[in-house]
Design an enzyme around this catalytic site. Structure first.
Site, PDB file in Angstrom:
ATOM      1  CG  ASP A   1       1.410 -10.615  -2.260  1.00  0.00           C
ATOM      2  OD1 ASP A   1       2.373  -9.955  -1.806  1.00  0.00           O
ATOM      3  OD2 ASP A   1       1.296 -10.885  -3.469  1.00  0.00           O
ATOM      4  N   GLY A   2       1.350  -8.792   1.334  1.00  0.00           N
ATOM      5  CA  GLY A   2       1.242  -7.393   1.723  1.00  0.00           C
ATOM      6  C   GLY A   2       2.484  -6.580   1.447  1.00  0.00           C
ATOM      7  CE  LYS A   3       4.497  -7.727  -3.974  1.00  0.00           C
ATOM      8  NZ  LYS A   3       3.160  -8.371  -3.895  1.00  0.00           N
ATOM      9  NE  ARG A   4       1.030  -3.930   5.319  1.00  0.00           N
ATOM     10  CZ  ARG A   4       0.103  -4.036   4.376  1.00  0.00           C
ATOM     11  NH1 ARG A   4       0.468  -4.260   3.125  1.00  0.00           N
ATOM     12  NH2 ARG A   4      -1.182  -3.917   4.662  1.00  0.00           N
TER      13      ARG A   4
END
Length: 272
Positions: free
Chosen positions: A90-93
């Site tokens: 979960d990094g929302k890059r």
């Protein structure tokens, strides 16, 4: 042939009777030192694994620890795979051009890579291309933010924006020419805190796996999530982090019990 992320998650959903995604949020303030944080995080992973379809490390908490955090992330990914758990980072890059390509290379194919990654589309749909390519090349997946679980998401995601992103996700899935019961390498993040919208997004993205964050600490209830799933209880993953890892302080047994209870609540709500 190695299964894709979507195949592995679906197989585990059916064989282990679980739709639960266990989130790992190793918050340094909860521990006396990094050594205790490390051990507890690995222990919670092992304790909850029998009841999880996948595990979701929240990259921010690992990054905040510096080098020890990246070392721990490698350990978590390795331990999860030993336990048979797909890893969803979960990094929302999200970024443009070569920066997006570097993110995709690092998090979907590098030393610290997961099997899947959450991605932010708000710089434009073209910025998704490196992530889609990396996911397909590595048998992984991306989960694109569509309608997030936080209350103030409406500031940017209302007035048809979420629906427009959903249509693009469906288009990308159609490119893969999938058969019945198969899911694409491009999934969607749709907050479990929006139960009234789940059936709409399920219909808009029939081939997308849906990640449903917000179960537990953010107030979402398993009984309200049926609209996100296909018949038989496939097609979606309900995510809980604090409600499992810190169910009763740092008690690993309580984390195990919480994961089991959430798994059973989801199955009961879906009648599976």
């Amino acid at each position: 042939m190695t299964p894709t992320f979507a195949q592995a998650v679906t197989e585990r959903t059916l064989s282990r009777r679980t739709r639960l995604c266990v989130g790992l949020d190793p918050r340094l303030g909860e521990y006396r030192d990094v050594a205790q944080l490390r051990q507890n995080t690995l222990d919670v992973l092992e304790a909850s694994a029998p009841y999880a379809a996948c595990v979701k490390p929240q990259l921010a908490f690992f990054e905040a620890l510096g080098l020890p955090g990246f070392t721990l992330l490698e350990e978590v990914c390795a331990a999860a795979r030993t336990l048979g758990l797909p890893v969803l980072l979960d990094g929302k890059r999200g970024d443009i051009g070569t920066t997006a390509a570097a993110y995709a290379q690092g998090w979907l194919g590098g030393t610290h890579a997961g099997d899947a990654l959450t991605v932010n589309p708000f710089l434009g749909f073209q910025t998704l291309t490196p992530f889609v390519q990396a996911a397909r090349e590595n048998g992984g997946a991306i989960f694109v933010l569509v309608k997030t679980s936080n209350p103030d998401q409406q500031d940017l995601q209302g007035q048809g924006v979420s629906e427009r992103i959903a249509v693009e996700i469906a288009r990308l899935g159609d490119e893969e020419g999938l058969g019945d019961g198969d899911y694409a390498s491009v999934g969607a993040v749709v907050g479990a805190t929006h139960p009234g919208d789940l059936a709409t997004f399920r219909a808009l993205m029939p081939k997308a796996l849906l990640l449903l964050p917000g179960l537990g600490a953010q107030g979402a209830q398993a009984r309200d999530l049926a609209g996100a799933f296909h018949a038989g209880g496939t097609g979606a993953l309900a995510s809980a982090s604090r409600a499992v890892q810190y169910a009763r302080g740092l008690d690993v047994g309580a984390a195990r019990e919480a994961a089991l209870a959430l798994r059973d609540e989801l199955n009961g709500a879906l009648g599976v």
